[in-house]
Motif scaffolding. Structure first.
Motif, PDB file in Angstrom:
ATOM      1  N   LEU A 163      -7.759   3.334  21.009  1.00 13.87           N
ATOM      2  CA  LEU A 163      -7.229   1.781  21.243  1.00 13.87           C
ATOM      3  C   LEU A 163      -6.945   1.259  19.567  1.00 13.87           C
ATOM      4  CD1 LEU A 163      -4.996  -0.766  22.831  1.00 13.87           C
ATOM      5  CD2 LEU A 163      -7.444  -1.948  22.794  1.00 13.87           C
ATOM      6  N   GLN A 164      -5.864   0.908  19.063  1.00 11.51           N
ATOM      7  CA  GLN A 164      -5.832   0.426  17.173  1.00 11.51           C
ATOM      8  C   GLN A 164      -4.896  -1.237  17.467  1.00 11.51           C
ATOM      9  OE1 GLN A 164      -3.064   3.506  15.981  1.00 11.51           O
ATOM     10  NE2 GLN A 164      -4.536   5.450  16.726  1.00 11.51           N
ATOM     11  N   ARG A 165      -5.779  -1.216  16.172  1.00  9.36           N
ATOM     12  CA  ARG A 165      -4.654  -2.833  16.026  1.00  9.36           C
ATOM     13  C   ARG A 165      -4.261  -2.277  13.998  1.00  9.36           C
ATOM     14  NH1 ARG A 165      -8.968  -5.867  15.449  1.00  9.36           N
ATOM     15  NH2 ARG A 165      -8.679  -7.856  17.255  1.00  9.36           N
ATOM     16  N   VAL A 166      -2.710  -2.370  14.323  1.00  8.79           N
ATOM     17  CA  VAL A 166      -1.862  -2.854  13.344  1.00  8.79           C
ATOM     18  C   VAL A 166      -1.484  -3.426  12.472  1.00  8.79           C
ATOM     19  CG1 VAL A 166      -0.023  -0.744  12.748  1.00  8.79           C
ATOM     20  CG2 VAL A 166      -1.725   0.243  14.580  1.00  8.79           C
ATOM     21  N   GLU A 167      -1.738  -3.308  11.177  1.00  8.23           N
ATOM     22  CA  GLU A 167      -0.968  -4.138  10.870  1.00  8.23           C
ATOM     23  C   GLU A 167       0.856  -4.547  11.433  1.00  8.23           C
ATOM     24  OE1 GLU A 167      -2.300  -6.764  10.007  1.00  8.23           O
ATOM     25  OE2 GLU A 167      -3.936  -6.603  10.252  1.00  8.23           O
ATOM     26  N   SER A 168       1.303  -5.709  10.264  1.00  8.74           N
ATOM     27  CA  SER A 168       2.965  -4.418  10.355  1.00  8.74           C
ATOM     28  C   SER A 168       3.908  -3.989   8.699  1.00  8.74           C
ATOM     29  CB  SER A 168       3.806  -6.376   9.214  1.00  8.74           C
ATOM     30  OG  SER A 168       2.999  -6.673   8.396  1.00  8.74           O
ATOM     31  N   ASN A 169       2.823  -3.662   8.690  1.00  6.82           N
ATOM     32  CA  ASN A 169       3.684  -2.637   7.450  1.00  6.82           C
ATOM     33  C   ASN A 169       2.816  -1.096   7.789  1.00  6.82           C
ATOM     34  OD1 ASN A 169      -0.082  -2.258   7.233  1.00  6.82           O
ATOM     35  ND2 ASN A 169       0.556  -2.791   5.197  1.00  6.82           N
ATOM     36  N   GLY A 170       2.323  -1.118   8.904  1.00  2.00           N
ATOM     37  CA  GLY A 170       1.523   0.076   9.560  1.00  2.00           C
ATOM     38  C   GLY A 170       0.691   0.938   9.473  1.00  2.00           C
ATOM     39  N   GLU A 171      -0.493   0.311   8.774  1.00  2.00           N
ATOM     40  CA  GLU A 171      -1.151   0.626   8.777  1.00  2.00           C
ATOM     41  C   GLU A 171      -2.340  -0.222   9.294  1.00  2.00           C
ATOM     42  OE1 GLU A 171      -5.484  -1.151   5.106  1.00  2.00           O
ATOM     43  OE2 GLU A 171      -3.220  -1.071   5.362  1.00  2.00           O
ATOM     44  N   VAL A 172      -3.490   0.505  10.065  1.00  2.00           N
ATOM     45  CA  VAL A 172      -4.430   0.759  11.151  1.00  2.00           C
ATOM     46  C   VAL A 172      -5.801  -0.093  10.527  1.00  2.00           C
ATOM     47  CG1 VAL A 172      -5.661   2.113  12.671  1.00  2.00           C
ATOM     48  CG2 VAL A 172      -3.324   3.171  12.638  1.00  2.00           C
ATOM     49  N   THR A 173      -5.804  -1.249  11.172  1.00  2.00           N
ATOM     50  CA  THR A 173      -6.875  -1.900  10.376  1.00  2.00           C
ATOM     51  C   THR A 173      -8.135  -1.641  11.801  1.00  2.00           C
ATOM     52  OG1 THR A 173      -6.431  -3.372  11.142  1.00  2.00           O
ATOM     53  CG2 THR A 173      -5.621  -2.883   8.787  1.00  2.00           C
ATOM     54  N   ALA A 174      -8.454  -1.000  12.569  1.00  2.00           N
ATOM     55  CA  ALA A 174      -9.361  -0.790  13.163  1.00  2.00           C
ATOM     56  C   ALA A 174      -8.769  -0.097  14.884  1.00  2.00           C
ATOM     57  CB  ALA A 174      -9.905  -1.864  13.978  1.00  2.00           C
ATOM     58  N   THR A 175      -9.967   0.614  14.711  1.00  2.00           N
ATOM     59  CA  THR A 175      -9.669   1.523  15.731  1.00  2.00           C
ATOM     60  C   THR A 175     -10.884   2.080  16.821  1.00  2.00           C
ATOM     61  OG1 THR A 175      -8.416   3.434  14.527  1.00  2.00           O
ATOM     62  CG2 THR A 175      -9.579   4.115  16.197  1.00  2.00           C
ATOM     63  N   SER A 176     -10.556   1.985  17.542  1.00  2.00           N
ATOM     64  CA  SER A 176     -11.841   1.842  18.912  1.00  2.00           C
ATOM     65  C   SER A 176     -11.506   2.841  20.383  1.00  2.00           C
ATOM     66  CB  SER A 176     -11.615   0.462  19.637  1.00  2.00           C
ATOM     67  OG  SER A 176     -12.962   0.677  20.938  1.00  2.00           O
ATOM     68  N   GLU A 177     -12.387   3.525  19.963  1.00  2.00           N
ATOM     69  CA  GLU A 177     -11.157   5.105  20.875  1.00  2.00           C
ATOM     70  C   GLU A 177     -12.671   4.772  22.682  1.00  2.00           C
ATOM     71  OE1 GLU A 177     -13.329   9.658  21.322  1.00  2.00           O
ATOM     72  OE2 GLU A 177     -12.592   9.300  18.971  1.00  2.00           O
ATOM     73  N   LEU A 228      -2.426   1.383  22.409  1.00  2.00           N
ATOM     74  CA  LEU A 228      -2.929   2.477  22.766  1.00  2.00           C
ATOM     75  C   LEU A 228      -2.138   3.278  22.666  1.00  2.00           C
ATOM     76  CD1 LEU A 228      -4.672   2.976  25.572  1.00  2.00           C
ATOM     77  CD2 LEU A 228      -3.172   2.719  26.676  1.00  2.00           C
ATOM     78  N   THR A 229      -3.247   4.520  22.436  1.00  2.00           N
ATOM     79  CA  THR A 229      -2.547   6.304  21.567  1.00  2.00           C
ATOM     80  C   THR A 229      -3.595   6.996  22.612  1.00  2.00           C
ATOM     81  OG1 THR A 229      -2.440   5.065  19.710  1.00  2.00           O
ATOM     82  CG2 THR A 229      -2.116   8.069  19.486  1.00  2.00           C
ATOM     83  N   TYR A 230      -2.865   8.090  23.005  1.00  2.00           N
ATOM     84  CA  TYR A 230      -3.727   9.619  23.321  1.00  2.00           C
ATOM     85  C   TYR A 230      -3.248  10.281  22.510  1.00  2.00           C
ATOM     86  CZ  TYR A 230      -3.974   6.729  28.024  1.00  2.00           C
ATOM     87  OH  TYR A 230      -4.439   5.884  28.702  1.00  2.00           O
ATOM     88  N   LEU A 231      -3.484  10.580  21.832  1.00  2.00           N
ATOM     89  CA  LEU A 231      -3.822  12.036  21.213  1.00  2.00           C
ATOM     90  C   LEU A 231      -3.568  13.302  21.670  1.00  2.00           C
ATOM     91  CD1 LEU A 231      -5.199  10.394  17.896  1.00  2.00           C
ATOM     92  CD2 LEU A 231      -3.222  10.707  18.382  1.00  2.00           C
TER      93      LEU A 231
END
Length: 341
Positions: free
Chosen positions: A250-264, A295-298
């Motif tokens: 689960l990722q927090r993404v800024e408006s410019n596309g930058e990922v500022t926080a990631t929770s596996e 929410l991302t599934y890699l």
């Protein structure tokens, strides 16, 4: 006339079909397999069908050249399909049957690979040839079709009496048949040999009330601790057994596309046979609040790295969602699409 002569082409059709199937299954693509595969796809099914449909060398029917005789009941013998016309018809029928074989494989859920194509074409040719042999057995001995000897020589002699334009058209037809044979053989009989045919497909779905999987009704509006069920479908078309690792984040993404926080959230692994699929049902319970969380599934082939990212993944699917603090039920879903790659 011996039974050997009557059924020679039927036996040859079955034997050649069996040999072509073995070649497709066991030989490398660019060998004698290519020639035999071309015959298997573009000639044998049609020839077997002509054996079934035209078991006689002559047929008796009412004359169409003399209209009054049709009313008085005069019967006239007309030649059946001669060898060369029968051979040309075999190619045309085989080409017409190819879409039917492809449709049959699709309907039955069988993957369009060389062994399956060979089985469809070969199975049809063998069954039609056997049934054609039975029909010949039930046809009067004096009218049974037999492959004529010297037909090619006779046709060559007859060609000298034809116009140059007719000969040009015949050569053009032969050339078109050869080109079609080469193209269709490599495109249809050896699809597994094309590198682009090896891939993995990942889809994010949900389960409907009737148990079917659908690409709708995603849990995109949750509160912290509330769970939503998703189904990740990983389909293996790599032409080999493959071990996959999936990382859910689960990722927090800024408006410019930058990922500022990631929770596996979790990691999963499964070995999937070629042509098979892995259906992973996952309960998602977000632990961080925020709007437009991703929410991302890699999906990785083999093991996943210690710090997985979208850029390093082999495939990925994402779902945008809003997660609010407990008790807030007024959050609005702002994004309604699933992204996949």
């Amino acid at each position: 006339m011996s039974n050997r002569a009557v059924y020679a082409d039927t036996v040859a059709t079955i034997a050649l079909t069996a040999g072509a199937i073995l070649a497709v299954l066991n030989l490398p693509p660019v060998t004698a397999r290519a020639a035999l595969a071309g015959i298997l796809v573009l000639f044998l099914p049609g020839y077997a069908l002509t054996t079934l449909v035209f078991p006689a060398t002559k047929e008796t029917r009412l004359s169409v050249g003399d209209v009054p005789s049709a009313f008085v009941g005069n019967n006239t013998k007309h030649a059946g399909v001669p060898f060369l016309e029968r051979a040309a018809l075999s190619i045309g029928l085989s080409v017409a049957l190819v879409p039917l074989f492809a449709w049959s494989l699709e309907v039955s859920g069988v993957e369009f690979l060389a062994p399956n194509v060979a089985a469809a074409c070969g199975g049809f040719a063998i069954v039609a040839a056997l049934l054609g042999g039975v029909r010949r057995l039930r046809t009067a001995a004096e009218t049974r079709y037999v492959v004529p000897i010297g037909t090619v020589a006779a046709y060559r002699n007859a060609a000298h009496d034809r116009s140059n334009w007719d000969n040009v058209l015949n050569v053009a037809l032969v050339g078109a048949v050869v080109v079609a044979t080469v193209v269709v053989t490599f495109a249809l009989v050896s699809p597994a040999s094309v590198a682009s045919a090896s891939y993995t497909q990942a889809s994010l779905l949900t389960e409907a009330d009737d148990g079917s999987l659908v690409a709708s009704d995603y849990p995109q509006n949750l509160t912290v601790g509330e769970s939503g069920e998703l189904v990740l479908l990983v389909e293996n078309y790599e032409q080999e057994t493959t071990r996959y690792t999936v990382v859910a984040q689960l990722q927090r993404v800024e408006s410019n596309g930058e990922v500022t926080a990631t929770s596996e959230i979790d990691r999963f692994s499964e070995t999937v046979e070629t042509g098979d699929r892995w259906q992973l049902t996952h309960e998602v319970a977000p632990s961080i609040p925020g709007e437009n969380l991703r929410l991302t599934y890699l999906v990785y082939k083999g093991d996943a790295p210690e710090n997985p990212t979208i850029e390093s993944s082999y495939r990925h699917v994402t779902l945008w969602m809003d997660v609010t603090e407990g008790g807030d039920s007024d959050a609005q879903n702002t994004v309604s699409s699933v992204e996949s790659s």
